[in-house]
Design a protein around this motif. Structure first.
Motif, PDB file in Angstrom:
ATOM      1  N   ILE A  36       2.387  -4.963   0.162  1.00 58.40           N
ATOM      2  CA  ILE A  36       2.413  -5.197  -1.279  1.00 58.40           C
ATOM      3  C   ILE A  36       3.764  -4.756  -1.825  1.00 58.40           C
ATOM      4  O   ILE A  36       4.381  -3.824  -1.321  1.00 58.40           O
ATOM      5  CB  ILE A  36       1.267  -4.461  -2.013  1.00 58.40           C
ATOM      6  N   ILE A  37       4.225  -5.471  -2.846  1.00 57.54           N
ATOM      7  CA  ILE A  37       5.458  -5.127  -3.548  1.00 57.54           C
ATOM      8  C   ILE A  37       5.061  -4.560  -4.896  1.00 57.54           C
ATOM      9  O   ILE A  37       4.287  -5.165  -5.640  1.00 57.54           O
ATOM     10  CB  ILE A  37       6.379  -6.343  -3.735  1.00 57.54           C
ATOM     11  N   ILE A  38       5.596  -3.381  -5.191  1.00 55.62           N
ATOM     12  CA  ILE A  38       5.254  -2.663  -6.420  1.00 55.62           C
ATOM     13  C   ILE A  38       6.470  -2.593  -7.316  1.00 55.62           C
ATOM     14  O   ILE A  38       7.550  -2.195  -6.882  1.00 55.62           O
ATOM     15  CB  ILE A  38       4.766  -1.243  -6.077  1.00 55.62           C
ATOM     16  N   GLU A  39       6.273  -2.978  -8.564  1.00 56.78           N
ATOM     17  CA  GLU A  39       7.332  -2.849  -9.565  1.00 56.78           C
ATOM     18  C   GLU A  39       7.061  -1.565 -10.349  1.00 56.78           C
ATOM     19  O   GLU A  39       6.008  -1.451 -10.991  1.00 56.78           O
ATOM     20  CB  GLU A  39       7.316  -4.054 -10.503  1.00 56.78           C
ATOM     21  N   PRO A  40       7.984  -0.597 -10.273  1.00 58.40           N
ATOM     22  CA  PRO A  40       7.774   0.648 -11.011  1.00 58.40           C
ATOM     23  C   PRO A  40       7.570   0.356 -12.501  1.00 58.40           C
ATOM     24  O   PRO A  40       8.295  -0.436 -13.091  1.00 58.40           O
ATOM     25  CB  PRO A  40       9.054   1.437 -10.766  1.00 58.40           C
ATOM     26  N   ASN A  41       6.557   0.969 -13.055  1.00 55.49           N
ATOM     27  CA  ASN A  41       6.190   0.733 -14.441  1.00 55.49           C
ATOM     28  C   ASN A  41       5.264   1.862 -14.858  1.00 55.49           C
ATOM     29  O   ASN A  41       4.543   2.403 -14.030  1.00 55.49           O
ATOM     30  CB  ASN A  41       5.451  -0.608 -14.536  1.00 55.49           C
ATOM     31  N   ASP A  42       5.249   2.200 -16.130  1.00 50.69           N
ATOM     32  CA  ASP A  42       4.367   3.281 -16.564  1.00 50.69           C
ATOM     33  C   ASP A  42       3.213   2.784 -17.421  1.00 50.69           C
ATOM     34  O   ASP A  42       2.502   3.569 -18.012  1.00 50.69           O
ATOM     35  CB  ASP A  42       5.155   4.371 -17.285  1.00 50.69           C
ATOM     36  N   HIS A  43       3.023   1.474 -17.486  1.00 52.29           N
ATOM     37  CA  HIS A  43       1.859   0.938 -18.195  1.00 52.29           C
ATOM     38  C   HIS A  43       1.226  -0.156 -17.346  1.00 52.29           C
ATOM     39  O   HIS A  43       1.845  -0.687 -16.434  1.00 52.29           O
ATOM     40  CB  HIS A  43       2.247   0.409 -19.582  1.00 52.29           C
ATOM     41  N   CYS A  44      -0.019  -0.471 -17.667  1.00 54.71           N
ATOM     42  CA  CYS A  44      -0.725  -1.474 -16.874  1.00 54.71           C
ATOM     43  C   CYS A  44      -1.524  -2.395 -17.792  1.00 54.71           C
ATOM     44  O   CYS A  44      -2.291  -1.931 -18.619  1.00 54.71           O
ATOM     45  CB  CYS A  44      -1.622  -0.823 -15.841  1.00 54.71           C
ATOM     46  N   PRO A  45      -1.334  -3.697 -17.631  1.00 55.37           N
ATOM     47  CA  PRO A  45      -2.151  -4.649 -18.382  1.00 55.37           C
ATOM     48  C   PRO A  45      -3.601  -4.587 -17.902  1.00 55.37           C
ATOM     49  O   PRO A  45      -3.885  -4.061 -16.829  1.00 55.37           O
ATOM     50  CB  PRO A  45      -1.531  -6.005 -18.021  1.00 55.37           C
ATOM     51  N   ASN A  46      -4.485  -5.124 -18.684  1.00 49.00           N
ATOM     52  CA  ASN A  46      -5.908  -5.139 -18.350  1.00 49.00           C
ATOM     53  C   ASN A  46      -6.345  -6.563 -18.070  1.00 49.00           C
ATOM     54  O   ASN A  46      -6.229  -7.406 -18.955  1.00 49.00           O
ATOM     55  CB  ASN A  46      -6.716  -4.576 -19.508  1.00 49.00           C
ATOM     56  N   PRO A  47      -6.833  -6.884 -16.898  1.00 45.59           N
ATOM     57  CA  PRO A  47      -6.849  -6.098 -15.663  1.00 45.59           C
ATOM     58  C   PRO A  47      -5.536  -6.269 -14.908  1.00 45.59           C
ATOM     59  O   PRO A  47      -4.787  -7.220 -15.147  1.00 45.59           O
ATOM     60  CB  PRO A  47      -8.006  -6.713 -14.883  1.00 45.59           C
ATOM     61  N   SER A  48      -5.262  -5.390 -13.977  1.00 39.31           N
ATOM     62  CA  SER A  48      -4.080  -5.503 -13.123  1.00 39.31           C
ATOM     63  C   SER A  48      -4.281  -4.673 -11.866  1.00 39.31           C
ATOM     64  O   SER A  48      -5.108  -3.768 -11.833  1.00 39.31           O
ATOM     65  CB  SER A  48      -2.821  -5.049 -13.866  1.00 39.31           C
ATOM     66  N   TYR A  49      -3.516  -5.019 -10.847  1.00 39.88           N
ATOM     67  CA  TYR A  49      -3.511  -4.226  -9.620  1.00 39.88           C
ATOM     68  C   TYR A  49      -2.393  -3.212  -9.763  1.00 39.88           C
ATOM     69  O   TYR A  49      -1.252  -3.572 -10.069  1.00 39.88           O
ATOM     70  CB  TYR A  49      -3.271  -5.112  -8.397  1.00 39.88           C
ATOM     71  N   ILE A  50      -2.724  -1.932  -9.561  1.00 41.10           N
ATOM     72  CA  ILE A  50      -1.745  -0.884  -9.814  1.00 41.10           C
ATOM     73  C   ILE A  50      -1.696   0.142  -8.682  1.00 41.10           C
ATOM     74  O   ILE A  50      -2.635   0.290  -7.916  1.00 41.10           O
ATOM     75  CB  ILE A  50      -2.006  -0.158 -11.158  1.00 41.10           C
ATOM     76  N   PHE A  51      -0.569   0.821  -8.640  1.00 41.36           N
ATOM     77  CA  PHE A  51      -0.372   1.990  -7.798  1.00 41.36           C
ATOM     78  C   PHE A  51      -0.367   3.146  -8.780  1.00 41.36           C
ATOM     79  O   PHE A  51       0.429   3.167  -9.727  1.00 41.36           O
ATOM     80  CB  PHE A  51       0.948   1.857  -7.040  1.00 41.36           C
ATOM     81  N   VAL A  52      -1.267   4.090  -8.618  1.00 38.09           N
ATOM     82  CA  VAL A  52      -1.523   5.092  -9.648  1.00 38.09           C
ATOM     83  C   VAL A  52      -1.725   6.458  -9.004  1.00 38.09           C
ATOM     84  O   VAL A  52      -2.158   6.557  -7.861  1.00 38.09           O
ATOM     85  CB  VAL A  52      -2.765   4.675 -10.484  1.00 38.09           C
ATOM     86  N   GLU A  53      -1.390   7.501  -9.764  1.00 41.22           N
ATOM     87  CA  GLU A  53      -1.670   8.862  -9.308  1.00 41.22           C
ATOM     88  C   GLU A  53      -2.723   9.458 -10.230  1.00 41.22           C
ATOM     89  O   GLU A  53      -2.557   9.471 -11.450  1.00 41.22           O
ATOM     90  CB  GLU A  53      -0.406   9.710  -9.341  1.00 41.22           C
ATOM     91  N   VAL A  54      -3.821   9.922  -9.635  1.00 37.95           N
ATOM     92  CA  VAL A  54      -4.930  10.516 -10.380  1.00 37.95           C
ATOM     93  C   VAL A  54      -5.152  11.920  -9.829  1.00 37.95           C
ATOM     94  O   VAL A  54      -5.469  12.075  -8.643  1.00 37.95           O
ATOM     95  CB  VAL A  54      -6.231   9.691 -10.231  1.00 37.95           C
TER      96      VAL A  54
END
Length: 111
Positions: A36-54
């Motif tokens: 997967i290619i991830i574009e660094p971003n600090d917001h996420c549209p609904n719905p979207s596939y994200i890489f997130v830290e919880v």
């Protein structure tokens, strides 16, 4: 090199990067071993596939927000539970913009 690059503020932090999916949590859309290619971003549209830290743990999941404003992370494989983000400390590290499965590429765009 400048000090700002050494401190982690260089342009590389804003460039897309690739990760390999490990596991079946996001199958069938993202099979084990795909890239997967991830574009660094600090917001996420609904719905979207994200890489997130919880709470200090990093996840690749689908972000969803319902009509009541409840936010959660969903594994596409129904064998895995969703993560309710209510009351948790979390931040978006990036959105998935591309998938590569055995040289077949699919792009993802969000409005």
């Amino acid at each position: 090199m400048t000090d700002s690059i050494l401190e982690g503020t260089g342009c590389a932090l804003h460039e897309p990067f690739a990760l390999r999916v490990l596991g079946d949590e996001m199958e069938p859309e993202f099979p084990d071993g795909c890239i997967i290619i991830i574009e660094p971003n600090d917001h996420c549209p609904n719905p979207s596939y994200i890489f997130v830290e919880v709470e200090g743990v990093r996840w690749f999941r689908q972000y969803r927000r319902d009509a009541a404003g409840r936010e959660r992370l969903v594994a596409l494989n129904p064998l895995y539970p969703e993560i309710d983000l209510t009351g948790l400390e979390w931040s978006v590290l990036g959105v998935i913009i591309q998938r590569n499965v055995r040289r077949r590429i699919k792009h993802y765009e969000y409005s």
